[in-house]
Scaffold this motif. Structure first.
Motif, PDB file in Angstrom:
ATOM      1  N   ARG A 165       5.772   8.155   0.920  1.00 47.34           N
ATOM      2  CA  ARG A 165       5.677   7.428   2.189  1.00 47.34           C
ATOM      3  C   ARG A 165       5.732   8.381   3.378  1.00 47.34           C
ATOM      4  NH1 ARG A 165       9.070   3.638  -0.343  1.00 47.34           N
ATOM      5  NH2 ARG A 165      10.890   4.518   0.711  1.00 47.34           N
ATOM      6  N   GLU A 188      -8.672   5.514  -4.499  1.00 51.13           N
ATOM      7  CA  GLU A 188      -7.564   4.653  -4.069  1.00 51.13           C
ATOM      8  C   GLU A 188      -6.981   3.889  -5.254  1.00 51.13           C
ATOM      9  OE1 GLU A 188      -6.952   0.788  -1.143  1.00 51.13           O
ATOM     10  OE2 GLU A 188      -8.613   2.183  -0.788  1.00 51.13           O
ATOM     11  N   ARG A 239       7.410  -3.649  -4.908  1.00 56.81           N
ATOM     12  CA  ARG A 239       7.244  -3.828  -3.449  1.00 56.81           C
ATOM     13  C   ARG A 239       7.071  -2.488  -2.752  1.00 56.81           C
ATOM     14  NH1 ARG A 239      11.318  -7.753  -4.376  1.00 56.81           N
ATOM     15  NH2 ARG A 239      12.917  -6.243  -3.793  1.00 56.81           N
ATOM     16  N   ALA A 281       3.624  -1.252  -3.447  1.00 54.57           N
ATOM     17  CA  ALA A 281       2.627  -1.996  -2.664  1.00 54.57           C
ATOM     18  C   ALA A 281       2.550  -1.464  -1.236  1.00 54.57           C
ATOM     19  CB  ALA A 281       2.968  -3.486  -2.673  1.00 54.57           C
ATOM     20  N   MET A 282       3.695  -1.085  -0.666  1.00 50.92           N
ATOM     21  CA  MET A 282       3.691  -0.512   0.679  1.00 50.92           C
ATOM     22  C   MET A 282       2.935   0.814   0.701  1.00 50.92           C
ATOM     23  SD  MET A 282       7.646  -1.341   1.757  1.00 50.92           S
ATOM     24  CE  MET A 282       7.501  -0.342   3.245  1.00 50.92           C
ATOM     25  N   CYS A 283       3.147   1.649  -0.316  1.00 55.37           N
ATOM     26  CA  CYS A 283       2.432   2.928  -0.384  1.00 55.37           C
ATOM     27  C   CYS A 283       0.936   2.707  -0.573  1.00 55.37           C
ATOM     28  CB  CYS A 283       2.988   3.778  -1.530  1.00 55.37           C
ATOM     29  SG  CYS A 283       4.677   4.385  -1.273  1.00 55.37           S
ATOM     30  N   ARG A 284       0.577   1.736  -1.401  1.00 54.64           N
ATOM     31  CA  ARG A 284      -0.846   1.455  -1.607  1.00 54.64           C
ATOM     32  C   ARG A 284      -1.487   0.938  -0.329  1.00 54.64           C
ATOM     33  NH1 ARG A 284      -1.378  -1.831  -7.212  1.00 54.64           N
ATOM     34  NH2 ARG A 284      -3.592  -1.587  -6.678  1.00 54.64           N
ATOM     35  N   ALA A 285      -0.744   0.178   0.458  1.00 50.99           N
ATOM     36  CA  ALA A 285      -1.275  -0.289   1.742  1.00 50.99           C
ATOM     37  C   ALA A 285      -1.505   0.887   2.679  1.00 50.99           C
ATOM     38  CB  ALA A 285      -0.309  -1.293   2.371  1.00 50.99           C
ATOM     39  N   GLN A 286      -0.601   1.872   2.652  1.00 55.70           N
ATOM     40  CA  GLN A 286      -0.794   3.065   3.474  1.00 55.70           C
ATOM     41  C   GLN A 286      -2.023   3.847   3.024  1.00 55.70           C
ATOM     42  OE1 GLN A 286       3.490   4.585   3.263  1.00 55.70           O
ATOM     43  NE2 GLN A 286       2.957   5.087   5.368  1.00 55.70           N
ATOM     44  N   ALA A 337      -4.650   2.570   1.645  1.00 52.59           N
ATOM     45  CA  ALA A 337      -5.800   1.797   2.130  1.00 52.59           C
ATOM     46  C   ALA A 337      -6.049   2.051   3.615  1.00 52.59           C
ATOM     47  CB  ALA A 337      -5.566   0.306   1.874  1.00 52.59           C
ATOM     48  N   ASP A 338      -4.979   2.170   4.387  1.00 48.29           N
ATOM     49  CA  ASP A 338      -5.140   2.487   5.811  1.00 48.29           C
ATOM     50  C   ASP A 338      -5.774   3.862   6.000  1.00 48.29           C
ATOM     51  OD1 ASP A 338      -4.013   0.064   6.465  1.00 48.29           O
ATOM     52  OD2 ASP A 338      -2.001   0.869   6.776  1.00 48.29           O
TER      53      ASP A 338
END
Length: 248
Positions: A51, A116, A197, A200-205, A207-208
Motif C-alpha cells: 500500500r 493487473e 478486504r 481488495a484495497m490494494c487491487r483498487a489502487q 486499478a487506479d
C-alpha cells in the motif's frame, strides 16, 4: 473415609491422556491455528508495504506529464513500474503501424488488464490456506470428538463401569478436539475476511494506477498527433523536430 485424588482436567493433561488418534487430531488443529496467525502477520506486513509503494506510485504518476517521467517516478513500486514499462514496450512494438492510435490504446489496455489480474492473484497468495482451515477445522475437531467418545464407550463396556466419574474424563478429552477445531476455525475465517478486504484495497489502487498509466499514454498520443499535424516527427515521451521541406 479416604480422600479421592482430584482428576486433572487442564487442556495439557487431557491432551496427554487422550488416545493416539485424538492426540493427532489435536496436534493438527494446533498447527493449523499457529499457521493462521503466522499468515496474518506475514500478509499484514506485505500488504502494508504494498500500500505504501502503491500510494507513492500514484502520486508520482499524478505529477508526471509523460510516460517517460512516469517510468522514472515509479521505480520503487514493482507493479506500477511494470505497468508503465508494459505500455512503453507495446508502443515500441507498434511503432511500425501508422495511424493506429486507437488500436495501440486497445492493445495496451489488454496488456495492462492481464498484469493487473496477475497482481491480484499474487496479493491473494496464501489466503486460500485460511479458507481451507476455516472450512475444515470444525469437521476435523468433530472427527476427533466422535472417535474419542467411541473409544470411551468401548472402554466403559470393557470395564463394565457406568459411573459418571469413569465416563466424564474420556468425554471431556474427546470434546477438547471440538473446542480446538473452533479455536482454529473462527480466527481463520475472521483473518481471511480481513485480509480479503486489505487485498481488495490494494487491487483498487492497482486499478487506479492502470488508469493513470492510460491517461499518460493518451496524453502522449495526443501530443504525437498534434506535433505530426504541425509537421514534426515525434516519439512518445520525446519529440524530435523534423521540419518538412516545402514542395517535396
Amino acid at each position: 473415609m479416604t480422600d479421592l485424588a482430584p482428576i486433572a482436567f487442564s487442556p495439557w493433561e487431557m491432551f496427554l491422556n487422550a488416545g493416539p488418534v485424538v492426540r493427532c487430531v489435536m496436534t493438527l488443529l494446533v498447527v493449523a491455528s499457529v499457521l493462521t496467525w503466522t499468515i496474518l502477520i506475514a500478509k499484514s506486513v506485505e500488504l502494508q508495504r504494498v500500500r505504501v509503494r502503491l500510494t507513492k506510485a500514484e502520486q508520482a504518476l499524478e505529477q508526471a506529464s509523460t510516460l517517460e517521467l512516469g517510468a522514472a517516478g515509479t521505480r520503487q513500486s514493482s507493479i506500477a513500474h511494470t505497468l508503465v514499462m508494459a505500455a512503453e514496450t507495446e508502443r515500441k512494438r507498434s511503432a511500425d503501424i501508422p495511424d493506429d492510435r486507437e488500436g495501440l490504446k486497445e492493445r495496451i489496455v489488454l496488456h495492462l488488464e492481464r498484469l493487473e489480474a496477475a497482481e491480484g492473484r499474487r496479493l491473494m497468495r496464501g489466503t486460500g490456506v485460511l479458507a481451507t482451515i476455516g472450512a475444515t477445522s470444525p469437521f476435523i475437531g468433530l472427527f476427533g470428538t466422535v472417535w474419542g467418545i467411541m473409544t470411551s464407550f468401548t472402554g466403559i463396556a470393557a470395564s463394565k463401569a457406568t459411573s459418571l466419574a469413569v465416563v466424564a474424563p474420556g468425554i471431556a478429552e474427546a470434546l477438547l478436539a471440538t473446542a480446538l477445531g473452533l479455536v482454529a476455525a473462527i480466527p481463520a475465517v475472521v483473518i481471511y475476511n480481513h485480509l480479503a478486504r486489505q487485498t481488495a484495497m490494494c487491487r483498487a489502487q492497482v486499478a487506479d494506477i492502470t488508469a493513470l498509466v492510460m491517461r499518460l499514454v493518451s496524453r502522449d498520443l495526443g501530443r504525437m498527433q498534434a506535433l505530426s499535424a504541425s509537421g514534426q516527427v515525434v516519439r512518445l515521451g520525446a519529440a524530435q523536430n523534423a521540419h518538412t521541406v516545402a514542395g517535396e
